[in-house]
Write a protein that holds these residues in place. Structure first.
Motif, PDB file in Angstrom:
ATOM      1  N   THR A 374       9.717 -12.571   5.089  1.00 15.78           N
ATOM      2  CA  THR A 374       9.027 -13.812   5.459  1.00 15.78           C
ATOM      3  C   THR A 374       7.540 -13.560   5.672  1.00 15.78           C
ATOM      4  O   THR A 374       6.687 -14.343   5.235  1.00 15.78           O
ATOM      5  N   ALA A 375       7.219 -12.458   6.321  1.00 11.23           N
ATOM      6  CA  ALA A 375       5.812 -12.115   6.537  1.00 11.23           C
ATOM      7  C   ALA A 375       5.102 -11.871   5.208  1.00 11.23           C
ATOM      8  O   ALA A 375       3.929 -12.227   5.040  1.00 11.23           O
ATOM      9  N   PHE A 376       5.784 -11.281   4.257  1.00 10.01           N
ATOM     10  CA  PHE A 376       5.239 -11.033   2.923  1.00 10.01           C
ATOM     11  C   PHE A 376       4.909 -12.359   2.231  1.00 10.01           C
ATOM     12  O   PHE A 376       3.822 -12.538   1.661  1.00 10.01           O
ATOM     13  N   HIS A 377       5.849 -13.299   2.280  1.00  7.99           N
ATOM     14  CA  HIS A 377       5.612 -14.617   1.686  1.00  7.99           C
ATOM     15  C   HIS A 377       4.361 -15.268   2.298  1.00  7.99           C
ATOM     16  O   HIS A 377       3.493 -15.793   1.581  1.00  7.99           O
ATOM     17  N   ARG A 378       4.285 -15.243   3.604  1.00  6.82           N
ATOM     18  CA  ARG A 378       3.154 -15.873   4.287  1.00  6.82           C
ATOM     19  C   ARG A 378       1.841 -15.156   3.978  1.00  6.82           C
ATOM     20  O   ARG A 378       0.784 -15.788   3.880  1.00  6.82           O
ATOM     21  N   ALA A 379       1.925 -13.844   3.811  1.00  2.00           N
ATOM     22  CA  ALA A 379       0.721 -13.075   3.489  1.00  2.00           C
ATOM     23  C   ALA A 379       0.137 -13.493   2.142  1.00  2.00           C
ATOM     24  O   ALA A 379      -1.086 -13.566   1.979  1.00  2.00           O
ATOM     25  N   VAL A 380       1.000 -13.761   1.179  1.00  2.00           N
ATOM     26  CA  VAL A 380       0.532 -14.236  -0.125  1.00  2.00           C
ATOM     27  C   VAL A 380      -0.240 -15.544   0.029  1.00  2.00           C
ATOM     28  O   VAL A 380      -1.317 -15.724  -0.557  1.00  2.00           O
ATOM     29  N   LEU A 381       0.285 -16.450   0.838  1.00  4.93           N
ATOM     30  CA  LEU A 381      -0.375 -17.740   1.040  1.00  4.93           C
ATOM     31  C   LEU A 381      -1.731 -17.554   1.719  1.00  4.93           C
ATOM     32  O   LEU A 381      -2.721 -18.188   1.332  1.00  4.93           O
ATOM     33  N   ASP A 386      -7.727 -17.244   1.220  1.00  4.73           N
ATOM     34  CA  ASP A 386      -8.975 -16.544   1.531  1.00  4.73           C
ATOM     35  C   ASP A 386      -8.848 -15.068   1.152  1.00  4.73           C
ATOM     36  O   ASP A 386      -8.477 -14.235   1.985  1.00  4.73           O
ATOM     37  N   PRO A 387      -9.139 -14.714  -0.103  1.00  5.91           N
ATOM     38  CA  PRO A 387      -9.023 -13.314  -0.531  1.00  5.91           C
ATOM     39  C   PRO A 387      -9.881 -12.350   0.269  1.00  5.91           C
ATOM     40  O   PRO A 387      -9.550 -11.154   0.360  1.00  5.91           O
ATOM     41  N   ASP A 388     -10.967 -12.834   0.874  1.00  2.00           N
ATOM     42  CA  ASP A 388     -11.829 -11.944   1.655  1.00  2.00           C
ATOM     43  C   ASP A 388     -11.151 -11.481   2.949  1.00  2.00           C
ATOM     44  O   ASP A 388     -11.643 -10.554   3.605  1.00  2.00           O
ATOM     45  N   GLN A 391      -7.814  -7.446   4.409  1.00  2.00           N
ATOM     46  CA  GLN A 391      -7.497  -6.387   5.353  1.00  2.00           C
ATOM     47  C   GLN A 391      -6.731  -6.923   6.558  1.00  2.00           C
ATOM     48  O   GLN A 391      -5.756  -6.300   7.015  1.00  2.00           O
ATOM     49  N   ALA A 392      -7.126  -8.073   7.063  1.00  4.59           N
ATOM     50  CA  ALA A 392      -6.409  -8.666   8.191  1.00  4.59           C
ATOM     51  C   ALA A 392      -4.987  -9.050   7.794  1.00  4.59           C
ATOM     52  O   ALA A 392      -4.035  -8.882   8.581  1.00  4.59           O
ATOM     53  N   VAL A 393      -4.836  -9.553   6.583  1.00  2.00           N
ATOM     54  CA  VAL A 393      -3.507  -9.903   6.080  1.00  2.00           C
ATOM     55  C   VAL A 393      -2.610  -8.668   6.044  1.00  2.00           C
ATOM     56  O   VAL A 393      -1.458  -8.686   6.494  1.00  2.00           O
ATOM     57  N   LEU A 394      -3.134  -7.560   5.524  1.00  2.79           N
ATOM     58  CA  LEU A 394      -2.337  -6.345   5.401  1.00  2.79           C
ATOM     59  C   LEU A 394      -2.080  -5.696   6.755  1.00  2.79           C
ATOM     60  O   LEU A 394      -1.021  -5.095   6.974  1.00  2.79           O
ATOM     61  N   ASP A 395      -3.030  -5.799   7.679  1.00  2.00           N
ATOM     62  CA  ASP A 395      -2.802  -5.264   9.031  1.00  2.00           C
ATOM     63  C   ASP A 395      -1.646  -5.999   9.711  1.00  2.00           C
ATOM     64  O   ASP A 395      -0.827  -5.388  10.411  1.00  2.00           O
ATOM     65  N   THR A 396      -1.562  -7.315   9.488  1.00  3.09           N
ATOM     66  CA  THR A 396      -0.451  -8.087  10.047  1.00  3.09           C
ATOM     67  C   THR A 396       0.876  -7.630   9.453  1.00  3.09           C
ATOM     68  O   THR A 396       1.864  -7.427  10.177  1.00  3.09           O
ATOM     69  N   LEU A 397       0.905  -7.437   8.158  1.00  2.00           N
ATOM     70  CA  LEU A 397       2.123  -6.960   7.508  1.00  2.00           C
ATOM     71  C   LEU A 397       2.516  -5.572   7.996  1.00  2.00           C
ATOM     72  O   LEU A 397       3.704  -5.278   8.199  1.00  2.00           O
ATOM     73  N   GLU A 398       1.532  -4.722   8.204  1.00  2.00           N
ATOM     74  CA  GLU A 398       1.828  -3.373   8.687  1.00  2.00           C
ATOM     75  C   GLU A 398       2.436  -3.420  10.080  1.00  2.00           C
ATOM     76  O   GLU A 398       3.343  -2.637  10.408  1.00  2.00           O
ATOM     77  N   GLY A 399       1.973  -4.344  10.923  1.00  2.00           N
ATOM     78  CA  GLY A 399       2.569  -4.489  12.251  1.00  2.00           C
ATOM     79  C   GLY A 399       4.026  -4.881  12.172  1.00  2.00           C
ATOM     80  O   GLY A 399       4.868  -4.364  12.928  1.00  2.00           O
ATOM     81  N   VAL A 400       4.366  -5.788  11.256  1.00  2.00           N
ATOM     82  CA  VAL A 400       5.767  -6.192  11.082  1.00  2.00           C
ATOM     83  C   VAL A 400       6.581  -5.019  10.543  1.00  2.00           C
ATOM     84  O   VAL A 400       7.700  -4.769  10.996  1.00  2.00           O
TER      85      VAL A 400
END
Length: 416
Positions: A374-381, A386-388, A391-400
């Motif tokens: 689910t976190a992966f799906h949301r990360a894509v959105l 905002d492609p810029d 890093q914040a998107v991937l940090d969130t995924l790493e926490g999960v």
């Protein structure tokens, strides 16, 4: 009075016979709606006609959510079909699924070992039947537009850039959905990880052993951004958030053409206009060895009755495995389902790849536990918005990932 009693007893006896001879019914929950549901209904109709057992099919785009509610109420369907091995493994772990060792006839000679591994969910005991499978490492284009298949990252980037330079749009991309919005983007990232870092990194990543915010996974997101950025996607990146992945419009076949290339799984042969699409394999982006991503829809037994057992055995049989490919838009991994069943050369190429000796890796997000998927799906959105903010998107995924890895709940490590 004796005559009246005799009549009542006879009526009761006849009523009892009527109840006992009424056809038994099997309830099936599955992920298919629309045209796919119609084709699966044809498969079930063949079972009903030959086995004299009624089947009620319930199609939903949210099978796990519906199944979870039914299981918690104590009213599961007899058979449920799930597109996520990770979800099915969770039900197996909770004791809701009946093993198939004494249910489905052993047909080890009919299925490649890798598909048997999937049906066993890395447990050593069979719990599922692959109803249909899909090849995912594919790039589609209009059959009447000649495209030299790229074989390297540089060639794929060059093809994309050439279309943009000519004032055309190279890529179709749509990620909106009623449920699990974003999954077409996860397929993209998965293919890039697999073809850039290789199957061993891919397997560790799917099993939550590989960091998201550094190294090869972070690089895969950056590569995806190179391919779809700079006007390479029809309507721009944010427009993809507003267009449903199963929108019936097909811009790739419009006049003038809306886009040239579509990264989609093989199921789209049942969606595209017949005979108007061709594909090339997703190219190597530098991986040390070739591999392809695949997925599957898995049927499992949740309520054990003789009729439900008969359906499960039918779905695994060569007869059952031939039925949907013959109707179109689906692929079997049963070796005895010959190429003559498929209606086109494109479909036969897909089917041959699915039972080949090549290295096939299961859809990574489908293997992941639900919270990480689910976190992966949301990360894509978030990324497409905002492609810029990558890093914040991937940090969130790493926490999960770290939380899931620490809990070791629902982790599924399958051969790749």
């Amino acid at each position: 009075m004796r005559i009246l009693m005799a009549i009542l007893l006879l009526s009761a006896s006849l009523a009892g016979c009527a109840v006992s001879t009424a056809p038994a019914r099997v309830i099936v929950l599955g992920p298919w709606t629309g045209p796919q549901e119609e084709r699966f209904e044809q498969v079930l109709a063949l079972f009903e006609d030959t086995r004299r057992i009624d089947v009620e099919y319930i199609g939903t785009t949210a099978p796990d959510q519906v199944l979870r509610a039914d299981v918690q109420k104590g009213t599961p369907p007899h058979v449920a079909v799930l597109p996520s091995p990770g979800d099915l493994a969770a039900y197996v772990g909770d004791g809701y699924v009946t093993p198939l060792g004494g249910v489905v006839a052993a047909r080890s000679d009919e299925y490649p070992r890798r598909w048997a591994d999937l049906e066993e969910l890395a447990s050593g005991e069979r719990y599922a039947v692959v109803v249909k499978a899909d090849l995912k490492s594919m790039v589609w284009h209009p059959a009447d537009v000649p495209v030299t298949p790229p074989t390297t990252k540089a060639e794929l980037l060059a093809l994309t850039a050439a279309e943009v330079a000519a004032g055309r749009t190279p890529w179709c991309l749509r990620v909106a959905a009623q449920t699990n919005a974003g999954w077409p983007g996860t397929d993209w990232v998965e293919d890039v990880v697999l073809h850039e870092a290789g199957p061993d990194v891919y397997r560790r990543w799917a099993a939550a052993e590989q960091p998201w915010n550094e190294g090869p996974v972070r690089q895969a997101w950056r590569t995806w951004g190179e391919l779809i950025g700079g006007g390479a996607v029809r309507g721009g990146l944010r427009a993809t958030l507003l267009t449903n992945y199963d929108d019936p419009s097909q811009p790739m076949f419009d006049t003038p053409r809306g886009c040239l290339l579509d990264h989609q799984a093989s199921y789209v042969t049942g969606v595209y206009p017949a005979g108007e699409a061709d594909f090339f394999p997703f190219p190597s982006l530098g991986a040390p060895e070739p591999a392809a991503e695949v997925s599957a829809d898995l049927a499992a037994l949740f309520r054990d009755t003789p009729e439900a057992r008969a359906l499960m055995d039918f779905l695994a049989s060569t007869e059952g495995q031939r039925a949907w490919p013959a109707a179109g838009g689906a692929y079997s991994v049963n070796r005895l389902v010959g190429p003559e069943v498929y209606g086109s050369d494109v479909e036969r190429r897909v089917a041959a790849e699915l039972v080949s000796e090549g290295r096939l890796c299961f859809d990574a997000s489908d293997l992941m536990p639900a919270p990480l998927r689910t976190a992966f799906h949301r990360a894509v959105l978030r990324y497409l918005d905002d492609p810029d903010d990558l890093q914040a998107v991937l940090d969130t995924l790493e926490g999960v990932r770290r939380q899931v890895s620490a809990e070791k709940a629902g982790l599924l490590d399958l051969p790749c």
